[in-house]
Each structure stands twice: as structure tokens, then as C-alpha cells.
Write a protein that holds these residues in place. Sequence first.
Motif, mmCIF file in Angstrom:
data_model
loop_
_atom_site.group_PDB
_atom_site.id
_atom_site.type_symbol
_atom_site.label_atom_id
_atom_site.label_comp_id
_atom_site.label_asym_id
_atom_site.label_seq_id
_atom_site.Cartn_x
_atom_site.Cartn_y
_atom_site.Cartn_z
ATOM 1 N N TYR A 140 11.918 -51.478 -30.802
ATOM 2 C CA TYR A 140 10.517 -51.617 -31.205
ATOM 3 C C TYR A 140 9.583 -51.023 -30.160
ATOM 4 O O TYR A 140 8.651 -50.277 -30.475
ATOM 5 C CB TYR A 140 10.209 -53.099 -31.416
ATOM 6 C CG TYR A 140 8.814 -53.381 -31.923
ATOM 7 C CD1 TYR A 140 8.487 -53.197 -33.262
ATOM 8 C CD2 TYR A 140 7.827 -53.840 -31.069
ATOM 9 C CE1 TYR A 140 7.220 -53.461 -33.736
ATOM 10 C CE2 TYR A 140 6.545 -54.114 -31.524
ATOM 11 C CZ TYR A 140 6.249 -53.923 -32.859
ATOM 12 O OH TYR A 140 4.975 -54.182 -33.319
ATOM 13 N N ILE A 141 9.837 -51.333 -28.915
ATOM 14 C CA ILE A 141 8.975 -50.830 -27.833
ATOM 15 C C ILE A 141 9.111 -49.319 -27.686
ATOM 16 O O ILE A 141 8.124 -48.610 -27.510
ATOM 17 C CB ILE A 141 9.321 -51.544 -26.515
ATOM 18 C CG1 ILE A 141 8.950 -53.032 -26.612
ATOM 19 C CG2 ILE A 141 8.601 -50.890 -25.340
ATOM 20 C CD1 ILE A 141 9.480 -53.871 -25.469
ATOM 21 N N ALA A 142 10.349 -48.828 -27.789
ATOM 22 C CA ALA A 142 10.569 -47.389 -27.626
ATOM 23 C C ALA A 142 10.011 -46.591 -28.795
ATOM 24 O O ALA A 142 9.566 -45.459 -28.623
ATOM 25 C CB ALA A 142 12.059 -47.110 -27.474
ATOM 26 N N THR A 143 10.034 -47.191 -29.980
ATOM 27 C CA THR A 143 9.606 -46.464 -31.176
ATOM 28 C C THR A 143 8.096 -46.408 -31.314
ATOM 29 O O THR A 143 7.546 -45.417 -31.803
ATOM 30 C CB THR A 143 10.219 -47.127 -32.435
ATOM 31 O OG1 THR A 143 11.634 -47.162 -32.290
ATOM 32 C CG2 THR A 143 9.863 -46.349 -33.692
ATOM 33 N N HIS A 144 7.410 -47.455 -30.883
ATOM 34 C CA HIS A 144 5.970 -47.552 -31.076
ATOM 35 C C HIS A 144 5.272 -47.503 -29.711
ATOM 36 O O HIS A 144 5.288 -48.482 -28.950
ATOM 37 C CB HIS A 144 5.615 -48.825 -31.823
ATOM 38 C CG HIS A 144 6.436 -49.016 -33.079
ATOM 39 N ND1 HIS A 144 6.341 -48.166 -34.151
ATOM 40 C CD2 HIS A 144 7.372 -49.933 -33.410
ATOM 41 C CE1 HIS A 144 7.184 -48.571 -35.101
ATOM 42 N NE2 HIS A 144 7.825 -49.619 -34.672
ATOM 43 N N GLU A 145 4.671 -46.383 -29.410
ATOM 44 C CA GLU A 145 4.149 -46.130 -28.070
ATOM 45 C C GLU A 145 3.024 -47.082 -27.674
ATOM 46 O O GLU A 145 2.798 -47.325 -26.494
ATOM 47 C CB GLU A 145 3.638 -44.687 -27.985
ATOM 48 C CG GLU A 145 4.734 -43.635 -28.156
ATOM 49 C CD GLU A 145 4.180 -42.218 -28.083
ATOM 50 O OE1 GLU A 145 2.948 -42.083 -27.957
ATOM 51 O OE2 GLU A 145 4.979 -41.275 -28.161
ATOM 52 N N SER A 146 2.304 -47.626 -28.646
ATOM 53 C CA SER A 146 1.153 -48.467 -28.318
ATOM 54 C C SER A 146 1.539 -49.865 -27.859
ATOM 55 O O SER A 146 0.681 -50.635 -27.424
ATOM 56 C CB SER A 146 0.236 -48.576 -29.538
ATOM 57 O OG SER A 146 0.916 -49.177 -30.632
ATOM 58 N N VAL A 147 2.824 -50.227 -27.944
ATOM 59 C CA VAL A 147 3.235 -51.596 -27.624
ATOM 60 C C VAL A 147 3.150 -51.872 -26.130
ATOM 61 O O VAL A 147 2.599 -52.890 -25.702
ATOM 62 C CB VAL A 147 4.667 -51.861 -28.142
ATOM 63 C CG1 VAL A 147 5.129 -53.255 -27.738
ATOM 64 C CG2 VAL A 147 4.714 -51.703 -29.650
ATOM 65 N N LYS A 148 3.685 -50.970 -25.328
ATOM 66 C CA LYS A 148 3.757 -51.219 -23.885
ATOM 67 C C LYS A 148 2.395 -51.509 -23.251
ATOM 68 O O LYS A 148 2.262 -52.463 -22.475
ATOM 69 C CB LYS A 148 4.424 -50.042 -23.181
ATOM 70 C CG LYS A 148 5.944 -50.047 -23.291
ATOM 71 C CD LYS A 148 6.544 -48.924 -22.457
ATOM 72 C CE LYS A 148 8.066 -48.954 -22.512
ATOM 73 N NZ LYS A 148 8.656 -47.855 -21.712
ATOM 74 N N PRO A 149 1.360 -50.698 -23.531
ATOM 75 C CA PRO A 149 0.059 -50.993 -22.901
ATOM 76 C C PRO A 149 -0.486 -52.367 -23.270
ATOM 77 O O PRO A 149 -1.084 -53.046 -22.423
ATOM 78 C CB PRO A 149 -0.843 -49.874 -23.442
ATOM 79 C CG PRO A 149 0.094 -48.774 -23.841
ATOM 80 C CD PRO A 149 1.328 -49.451 -24.309
ATOM 81 N N VAL A 150 -0.283 -52.792 -24.498
ATOM 82 C CA VAL A 150 -0.791 -54.100 -24.932
ATOM 83 C C VAL A 150 -0.019 -55.217 -24.245
ATOM 84 O O VAL A 150 -0.600 -56.247 -23.862
ATOM 85 C CB VAL A 150 -0.698 -54.230 -26.467
ATOM 86 C CG1 VAL A 150 -1.214 -55.592 -26.923
ATOM 87 C CG2 VAL A 150 -1.485 -53.129 -27.148
ATOM 88 N N MET A 151 1.279 -55.029 -24.051
ATOM 89 C CA MET A 151 2.071 -56.023 -23.329
ATOM 90 C C MET A 151 1.676 -56.050 -21.853
ATOM 91 O O MET A 151 1.590 -57.123 -21.245
ATOM 92 C CB MET A 151 3.561 -55.716 -23.483
ATOM 93 C CG MET A 151 4.111 -55.941 -24.879
ATOM 94 S SD MET A 151 5.865 -55.483 -25.042
ATOM 95 C CE MET A 151 6.626 -56.568 -23.837
#
Length: 1015
Positions: free
Chosen positions: A204-215
Motif C-alpha cells: 500500500y505504501i509503495a503503490t500510493h506515493e501520497s501515503v508516506k508524507p501523511v504518515m
Amino acid sequence: MALPAAELLRSQGENHPAWAAFDPVWYIATYPEANLSCGGDPSLALEYYLRAGCRLGHSPSPLFDERYYLDQHLDIAALVRAGQYRSGFDHYCQFGHRGASPHWLFDDGLYARLYEDMTLENLDAHHCAGRYDHWLKSGQREARIGHFMFDPQYYRARVLESGAPDAQFEQRGPFVDYLYSLYRPGPELPCSPYFAPYFAPDYYIATHESVKPVMACGRVRNALHHYQLIGEAEGFDPVPEYSEAYYRDAYPDIAAAIDAGHFTSGYRHFVQYGAFELRRPRADIDLLYYRDMNPRVRDDLNAGRVRDAFAHLRTIGLKEKLPYCPPERVPEISEAAAKQLFELKARNQIALFARQRLDFTLSGPPALSVVMVLFNKFELTLLALASLRNNYAGAIELIIVDNASTDDTRRLETYVRGAVLIHSKENLGFLRACNLALDAVSSPSLLYLNNDIELGYGAIAAALARLASAPTIGAVGGKIIRTHGRLQEAGSIIWSDGSTIGYLRDASALAPEANFVRDVDYCSGVFLLCRADLVKRLGGFDEGFKPAYYEEVDLCVRMIEAGFRIVYDPDVVVHHLEFGSASNTEASMALMRRGRRIFKRKHAAFLRTRLDCAAENIIKARARDGAGRRVLFLEDTVPVRRLGSGFVRANDAVRAIAAAGWRVSVLPINGARHDIMSLFGDLPDTVEVLHDQTILTLPNLLREREGFFDLIWVSRTHNLDRTRAIFEEAGIDPARTPFVLDTEAIEAARDAAAAALDPAKAGFDLPAALAQEFRNAGDCRHVTAVNQAEVDLLRGIGISPVSVLGTIRDPDPTPRDFADREGLLFIASIHQTDSPNFDSLRWYRDEILPELIALMGTPPVLTFIGYTAPDIDLAELADNPFIMVRGSVDDIRPAYDRHRLFIAPTRYAAGTPYKVYETASHGLPCVATALLADQLGWAPGVEIASVPVGDAKGFAAAIARLYHDEAAWQAMRSAALARLEAENSRATFDATVRMILEQKPRATAKRRARLRAVG
């Protein structure tokens, strides 16, 4: 227990709600401001929370999510801001626990639906303060499900697998332990078979680039938290075995339900319902096949060991490599075995011809001359001749040269009547025998045909039609399929060194690349249909290549040098026993090597024009035509006409590009969910339909076809946004490879019209919305819109050049006279509750119809016809005597012939109203809003009757006037038909497409800068 939060948090005792807990240690560790104010002392934390923290949006413990609660219940958030409640938690304590969901990982409504004992009355009787209280106290330990993304039994197993559980694990329960784990360091444990066994968080994290900054900023705790708060609503895929885009696209009823607000995502529906219904979660995962083809799956489901087939696939099937989708083709068999079967089939039917003789007797001039050279192989010959006779009923001049056979071929006259049989006393070889037969050819079309073949359906007729389609075609060849079902060739390539290759050898016969018509270097002599006069003028085969091989290559090249084309046609299907007529394969290969040496010396000049033999050159060498005029056409899916909507127009665009002489490759961004026959049959046969490609495979396609495409045509603006980064990554520069954007419809225009009807949306910024929607259009050499009004909007934000590319609709008026017609007609589709068409029906019922009754007394009945999504309920119209809802009908032409007027009370929409073009083409005058008249560019009162949006009284008056005035009705009918003829003809549409294609390149940098300035 309805008490304010302060009282509940300070009190304890029997039956105290489990959710009414304050955790001081967790609290000061989570909120730095609380820690600072309390000096790190947990004993002071509760008073700080009640005094200040609750007003800052703090949660009292991990069991309640304050931010989630207020975000999900905006009305409660407003009450908190107004001071009626201290916090969302305060509201939950007093009222919310009776049905609201307090946490992003507990669904109160789902818990009620799944378990019959979870009524509030029963909970009250057992001293539970709502369903969440029951879940925390016992449900999580009873393996009940409180949310579709959390399975307590599954999570417990993962905790045990990871090592010794926390000392408080059993006391807390699996759900509470998971909530606390979000605040502990360490890997994220999967908590459901539907989300993250083994690898899903990383996926999920690798596929959707916007996840990491929000986390990273702390807004969400982990991947699951992100999906629940953000990703689900934005259509993110939670696991690799599920595609949100596919699910919505494949099941329009689900997409409509999501749009109507019944489900947050397709995945939520899938896990709750779709998995049980065995719907496909991804294009290549067939749960029905998975269940039915694997006894292990059925046994586990029947025993209750897993909840559904998808859960089984995720937890068991993938690890054990159980098949989950039907194979694309039957299992492979070796070519040697397939050859034996082919020969066995020929031998098994030999007895037929003892009593059923093959008859080629001519009763007039032949339509076709067929030359076949034989040397033994009697059974194969009869199979080939029977196939020829069954394949084509026309007059065939069959010319057979028997090269001194020693088997029953010598008695062929006994079984074949009407053929010209030439028995040679010596083996002349293939080439000399063909030239000997040439003198006997009297038909204008000459087919060289092997005797080790079986023809596919309609092969002869298809080849003859192709040869006759243009005087420049010298020869036609077909799709040659070897006995084991793989291709021998789909046309052939000549390299600069004189070597040759059958294009797509060993590929599937259904490969997209094998199923479109194109000019080629040559086609195999297995089946080669030629112009007989051309072959005779060229002297037949060059006897320098005798006894065989390379003679058809040489003949085709001489045709090309004489100004003729060699055409590959995939509708000409030939099943071939490769080397079936040769004494042995090595002998054939030796003759090929010899022929190549001769060919290379003879055609040195021609070979200098060919590409070098290299894998990367195959894609360019596969066709002689199209160089410098190759288009990649992107659309949501393959634009099959029966899809309606904008796909009819996209289909016409593909046809126009092909008609302009360009080679088109259609790539469906979201995949092609239609059957092969629809995909190939609804587009020109020169178009390459890449039905096995999607946006996911586009990067690889661009790598394989580097430098191949000369223009990119993008249908629909969102597809430009979705693919822009892919093209940039592939190094495709719009300055060298121009882009054309066909907008199809401008969303900002529709949103602006809808906002004008909603006071809550006052101040809608149309220029800003346009700039955002077309932020990438500056890269395009040309932009199209469906009408002049939308062209003007685009020019207003600096997009240029932009042209009107309208809609094709040929006039086809229905015949019934004015006096023989009655009633009003409205035809449209309703996919969602906020559909412009649903709004039209309601506006007509609520405001126009009362005005019409006042004018006419008894108004004509309005008939509504059209598709309605399953979750759309039109029962509100059922009791109205002046509105009849018919739903979908197979043939709408009778409705156009029966009714007197068409109405289109549309108050907001984008693009152009195809339904008005359609009704005008059937000769039915239309009363519509000025919005539609402006979109059409039609003159009010001439081609269409129109009134301002919102003018119900004026709309009713226009209906009443036109309904009774036959002269005005006839005049408008004629004017609309004339307008269609002038503006919506295929000739006009095609001319616009040709203009766009031939446009000279323009720099895009200035245009991008203009758009940025406007934005």
C-alpha cells in the motif's frame, strides 16, 4: 448510560462502559502540550483533558478517535463549536453511543447488521452502553466482526506468530491491543485477511506515493489508518489482488451506489457483499472459477474455515498456487503431437470421398483459379481440397500439378471432378510446377495454395474482397496457424541481409498485433492470392529459385517494385501442417538458405531500404504502410459503440483517424472488459486493438515501442492527467511527438451549471476550475471540444489551438405524420442520484408539469425511457398519471415514431447533448433549456425550442405551443434535419480530424506558461 464525559470518566463501577476510559499514561505520551502542562505527571492528565484537551481535539484514549468522530459527523462538530458539547467524545457519551461509530476501525451499522442480538433493546437489557461497549467487552473475544477491515481471530493468530504477546494482551483483547500497537514501535501486524497478510502495508505504501508524507507528519498512524481516513475515499487499492478502478468499472451498479453515498468504496461493498456474490476483485481473478475448480476451496468454505472465496485466496490459495482464473487457451500440446493429430484427421475422413466426390466442375467463367502442386500426401490433399470446396461456393478453376506421386494421388481424378489435372512424369518441384500451371489460369484472381492446409471460415471470400478493395493491391496473404494453435506468421518481414521472419511466430492467434490489416513485405506461399494478370506480366515465379523456397518472397518484392501492395488480412485464416509436404525439415531449411543467397544478390537495391535484423526493429518492420503516421489512441476502454455516451464519438474519432491514412493503436486505460468479437468487430480492421494492455502496462509498451508512435491522441482530460508522468518517464517529448487532447466533455462547465442551482455553492470559480482541469493541456499540440461554447471556454484560459470536433449523427426521420403522434418523450440514462437527467425529471414533475396542466388542462403524458442504475428508485414518479416510466428498451425507434415532442429539461450538463442529436435525426422536434441550445449552437425557435434554465412556465408554454402547431412542428423538424446534414455529417467530422492530424507542430512551452498564468 447517558452522562456527560466528565462524569463518566471520573466514575467507575459495575456496568461502566468500556469505551468511557481515560488512559493518562497514553494521553501525555501522545499529546506534547498535555505532557508539558502536566509536567509529565499522569495523575494530572485527566483534569487537563477535561479543562483544555477536549477542546483541542484530543482523544481520551486509543479507544475513541475524536478527529474521526467530528469529521464523520459534521452536524455534531457544529454543535461542539457552538458550545453545546465539550467535545465529540462528550456527545458520544450522552447520545452517540446509541448508533454512531466512534472509531475508524469500528462500524456500528455493520455490527448491527451482522448480529441479530445487537439490538439496542437487547443491549440495554444486558447493561451494555451501545454496540461498541459490547464489542470491547466481549465481541472482540468472540471472534465477531466489528469492521470489515479488522478480524480479531486473524489478528490474534498474527500476534502469536510474531512471538510472545504483551502481558496485557488477553486482558485488553485483540482489538484494543491493536489500537495500542499503533503507538508502539515495531512492524505493523496485519489485522485482517482482506488487508495485510504478510506484505499488504508495504504494498500500500509503495503503490500510493501520497501515503508516506501523511504518515510522516503524524496525521495517520499507519497504512491501515491512512486507508480508512483517506485512501478508501480516493479509490486506493488496499491489496494487490483487488483493483478499485476495475471493480467500479466492471460493475456499474456498484459505481452508482458509491456515487449515491451507499458505500465509501467498491472494496467495502466487495468485502461485505461482492465476495459472497463471487464478483471479480480484479480482471484476472475469477472467484467462481476459483471455487468451482478447487475442491480444497469448496471444502474449506463448507466447513466454515474461511469466510469467503476471496479470503481463501488471500490466506491459502496464493501460497498453494491454486488456479484462480480460467486459462486463456487450452493447455499446450507439442507441435509434434499436434501434427500427428492433423494427419490423423486427414486419414480418418478419407473414406468419405469414396462416395462423396469433390466437384469443381465449372458452368461458367471462374471467379477464382487455384493452383496446387502435389507430391504424394494423398490424405492431406483430400483434406485441403474438401476444405477449399466447403470454404467457397463460387466457381473455382482448380489446377493441380502432380509431381510424379507414387501414392493414391495418381488416381486423384477418381475422387475429384472438374479439376485441371496435370500429371508430370518427373518431379518438377514446386516452382516449375506452378509456372507450368500458370498457362491454364483463366480467372482474374490466382490463389497459390498448399496441400497441407485447412482453411478457416470464409477465408477465400475475405481474401477476394480484400484483393478487390483497391487496384493497388497485388497480393493478399493471411494468418497462418500451425497445428498446435500457435502462429506461423501474421505477415512476414524481409531484413536488410536478405533473411526473413514470420511476424509473431509462436504468438497467440488472438494477439492484438495479429488482428489488424496492414501492408507487409510478403506473405507465405502457403496461401497467396494474387492478381493473375500481374503474375503473368511478371513471368510467374523466377525459376532461378527452383526447386522451391524464396520464390514467393521474390514475387512479392517484384510486385512492390512494380507499384503494388502486399496486404496481410487476419480474416484469412489458414491452419497449416508446417513442412507437411516436404520430405524432411532439414531438406527444406537447406533450400531456404540457398534461396536467400540468390535473393540477396538479385535484390540488393531493395534490401538497402530494409531495416537491420534486430528485435527492436520488428515493431517498425511489421508494416510497410504507416511510417510517420502512427497514432496511439488512449481511451477509458475500447470505444465499442454499444457503450453509448462519449464512446460512440470516440469510435468515430478512431474511424476518422484510420480513414485519414494513419495507423491507429487503441489502448484501453482501464482495460477491455468486452468479448474479443465486439472489440475487433466494432472498429476498422486496420486498427490495432490492444485489448491486453492497460495503464499498468503502458510503460512497458512505450519501452518496447520506443520511437514508434508519431502522435498521441488522448480521449478525455482525466486520461491525460493519469498518463502524463508515464510519458515523461518514457522520454516522450510533446515537442517531437505531439499530443492531441479530445476533451469529450468539460467537467468544470457542468459543475458550474450545477453550482448555479445550489445556493450553498455560490461563488463557484469557473476560471480556477478550468485551469485546474486543464493544467496539463499546455503540452498538447491541439485540443478539441464538442461545441463552440466549450471551445470559447478553453480559449478563455489560454488554450490554443482548439477546435470543435462535434458528433456524427446521420438523419433518419421516422415516417409517422403529425396527427398520428401523441405524447411527450424523454430518453436518457440515470446512473446516480445527482444525475442531470434525474434532476430533469424532478424539475419537470415539480414545476413544469403544474404549469402545463394550467395551460392545457389535460397535458400529454410524458414517457421516460432509459437505463436506470439498480440503486436509483423512481417510485416517486409512479403515482403521477402524466408520467410513464418504461425503463430500458431494446429498440427506441418506435418510440420516436409514436411521440409528438421530445423534451430535454436539463439544468446542468457538459459537452453536447447526444440525445438531442438523436431525436432530431429521427425527425422529432425538441423543447429544451437554453443550456442545451447553447451547447448545440442551434438557433432557438428554428432548429430547437428553448427557454432559460429555471423558467418552468416558459418551458410549459413552449411545449403547449409546439404540441398543437403542426406548421411550426414541421418547420422545426426540417430545420433540425438540415442542420444535422450540414454540421454532423461524417464528412465534416473527418475533415476536422484530418486538419488536426496534418497540423504543423507548435512549441508548447509558451502555452504552458499561459495556462500557469491563468491558473
